[in-house]
Write an enzyme that holds these catalytic residues in place. Structure first.
Site, short mmCIF file in Angstrom:
data_model
loop_
_atom_site.label_atom_id
_atom_site.label_comp_id
_atom_site.label_asym_id
_atom_site.label_seq_id
_atom_site.Cartn_x
_atom_site.Cartn_y
_atom_site.Cartn_z
NE ARG A 154 -4.34 -1.11 -0.03
CZ ARG A 154 -4.52 -2.08 -0.93
NH1 ARG A 154 -3.56 -2.39 -1.79
NH2 ARG A 154 -5.67 -2.74 -0.97
CG HIS B 290 -3.43 -0.74 -7.23
ND1 HIS B 290 -3.90 -0.06 -6.14
CD2 HIS B 290 -3.51 -2.06 -6.91
CE1 HIS B 290 -4.25 -0.92 -5.19
NE2 HIS B 290 -4.02 -2.14 -5.64
P1 NDP Z 1 -2.41 -10.94 5.07
O1 NDP Z 1 -3.34 -10.30 6.02
O2 NDP Z 1 -2.60 -12.37 4.73
O3 NDP Z 1 -0.91 -10.76 5.54
C1 NDP Z 1 -0.44 -9.58 6.11
C2 NDP Z 1 0.95 -9.81 6.65
O4 NDP Z 1 1.44 -8.56 7.16
C3 NDP Z 1 0.97 -10.81 7.82
O5 NDP Z 1 2.13 -11.58 7.78
C4 NDP Z 1 0.96 -9.89 9.03
O6 NDP Z 1 1.54 -10.47 10.18
C5 NDP Z 1 1.83 -8.77 8.51
N1 NDP Z 1 1.61 -7.57 9.31
C6 NDP Z 1 0.46 -6.87 9.50
N2 NDP Z 1 0.66 -5.85 10.35
C7 NDP Z 1 1.96 -5.92 10.74
C8 NDP Z 1 2.75 -5.17 11.62
N3 NDP Z 1 2.26 -4.12 12.32
N4 NDP Z 1 4.04 -5.53 11.78
C9 NDP Z 1 4.55 -6.60 11.11
N5 NDP Z 1 3.84 -7.35 10.25
C10 NDP Z 1 2.56 -7.01 10.06
O7 NDP Z 1 -2.51 -10.04 3.74
P2 NDP Z 1 -2.18 -10.49 2.23
O8 NDP Z 1 -0.86 -11.17 2.21
O9 NDP Z 1 -3.33 -11.17 1.62
O10 NDP Z 1 -2.09 -9.05 1.52
C11 NDP Z 1 -1.13 -8.10 1.95
C12 NDP Z 1 -1.44 -6.75 1.33
O11 NDP Z 1 -1.14 -6.76 -0.06
C13 NDP Z 1 -2.91 -6.33 1.36
O12 NDP Z 1 -3.31 -5.84 2.61
C14 NDP Z 1 -2.93 -5.25 0.30
O13 NDP Z 1 -2.60 -4.01 0.91
C15 NDP Z 1 -1.81 -5.66 -0.66
N6 NDP Z 1 -2.32 -6.08 -1.98
C16 NDP Z 1 -1.93 -5.36 -3.08
C17 NDP Z 1 -2.35 -5.72 -4.34
C18 NDP Z 1 -1.85 -5.00 -5.55
O14 NDP Z 1 -2.31 -5.25 -6.67
N7 NDP Z 1 -0.89 -4.10 -5.42
C19 NDP Z 1 -3.27 -6.84 -4.55
C20 NDP Z 1 -3.60 -7.54 -3.33
C21 NDP Z 1 -3.15 -7.16 -2.10
P3 NDP Z 1 0.89 -11.78 10.87
O15 NDP Z 1 1.23 -12.92 9.93
O16 NDP Z 1 1.57 -11.86 12.15
O17 NDP Z 1 -0.59 -11.53 10.95
#
Ligand code: NDP
Length: 312
Positions: free
Chosen positions: A227, A275
């Site tokens: 993001r 995007h």
């Molecule tokens: P998930 O919710 O499955 O994974 C998020 C990961 O980020 C987890 O490992 C989580 O940790 C970690 N995380 C969240 N908050 C923190 C923090 N404060 N400190 C450290 N680690 C953190 O999401 P997805 O993998 O499905 O997607 C990730 C992001 O990708 C989406 O939220 C979106 O913003 C982006 N995206 C972009 C797209 C594009 O076309 N550019 C398309 C699809 C998604 P934990 O494992 O401990 O929960």
């Protein structure tokens, strides 16, 4: 009795999703009354949803048991103050495969320094720029969720060393996993190529800022398909201009489309992609959506529910 399901997304999505959803409900033996508009919101039981703007009013849908998002990132949806219903985000294999392609492709592009050759003048024979081998490079993956872990594994399979960072501790046979503030610094300090795949939350806002950039080694490059708000843009531009950060590939921005006068467009060491890193694919998304509605209807917990207290 048929389930009353509202498909609420941009109008051009309806002709793509309607036949696929009807087929999937039919295949699962679930009778459905599927509509793309309603003048009786209280009759709707489920919404399959992708925001159509900033003012979608979800408050009249008082009997909705689940909103199934078509988007992976929940940030824009949970920012909607009218959202009170349970929300599941989209996790589908199409999104995952697309993101793996984007990340692997751009990690290799950074690794091979392809842009330097693309920008070479005729006759400029840059033979001293032979890249090291993948096994001598460290890729840092910030976010080890559905997308980050799939990308980490794919990059690992290609031969890179991979260090990952998440909120909660993780263990993996191939990926060196870290968490917490100290873990973040270890990953930042060790990475040659850093990939951002955390969601945007209050905690991850400006994750990449002057301080964290200073922890990184000179010459580190950054790929952000997560993001836009994960990055303090002024700090990144300063780091790119000083050469501390060698290049950045950015897919997501605070304002989208990225305004034409934004310095990222003109920067020689920045690639802007609009995007497109990954998108929900109709065929796989309808399977997830219908399965989640089936679960909710059978009092089973839907998959990929957004945890409102942690914002993802
Ligand atoms: P998930 O919710 O499955 O994974 C998020 C990961 O980020 C987890 O490992 C989580 O940790 C970690 N995380 C969240 N908050 C923190 C923090 N404060 N400190 C450290 N680690 C953190 O999401 P997805 O993998 O499905 O997607 C990730 C992001 O990708 C989406 O939220 C979106 O913003 C982006 N995206 C972009 C797209 C594009 O076309 N550019 C398309 C699809 C998604 P934990 O494992 O401990 O929960």
């Amino acid at each position: 009795m048929s389930l009353k399901v509202l498909f609420w997304a941009k109008p051009e999505q309806w002709p793509l999703y309607e036949p696929a959803l009807r087929e999937e409900f039919n295949r699962r033996g679930i009778p459905v009354d599927l509509v793309n508009e309603t003048d009786d919101p209280a009759s709707i039981e489920y919404i399959i949803y992708a925001p159509t703007g900033d003012n979608d009013d979800l408050s009249p849908f008082i009997n909705v048991r689940l909103i199934q998002s078509l988007w992976a990132g929940p940030d824009k949806l949970i920012a909607n103050p009218t959202l009170t219903q349970p929300l599941a985000r989209m996790v589908d294999r199409g999104l995952r495969e697309g993101m793996v392609d984007y990340v692997v492709g751009n990690v290799l592009r950074h690794h091979l320094n392809t842009d330097k050759f693309a920008q070479a003048k005729p006759g400029e024979w840059l033979q001293q720029n032979v890249p090291p081998l993948a096994r001598n490079r460290v890729v840092g993956m910030l976010g080890l969720g559905e997308l980050g872990m799939a990308c980490a594994r794919a990059v690992y399979r290609h031969g890179f060393k991979v260090m990952g960072w998440s909120r909660s501790p993780k263990a993996d046979a191939d990926i060196l996993c870290f968490d917490g503030a100290a873990g973040l610094n270890t990953v930042l300090r060790s990475s040659d190529i850093l990939v951002l795949l955390t969601p945007h939350t209050a905690e991850t806002e400006n994750l990449i800022n002057a301080e964290t950039l200073a922890v990184m080694r000179k010459g580190t490059s950054i790929i952000n398909p997560g993001r836009g708000a994960l990055i303090d843009d002024t700090a990144l531009l300063d780091a790119l201009n000083s050469g501390h950060i060698s290049q950045a590939t950015l897919d997501v921005f605070r304002t989208e489309p990225l305004p034409a006068d934004h310095p990222y467009w003109a920067h020689p060491n920045v690639l802007v992609t609009p995007h497109i890193a990954s998108e929900t694919r109709v065929d796989s998304a309808v399977e997830i959506a219908v399965e989640n509605i089936r679960r909710a209807e059978n009092d089973e917990t839907p998959r990929f529910l957004v945890n409102r207290s942690r914002s993802y």
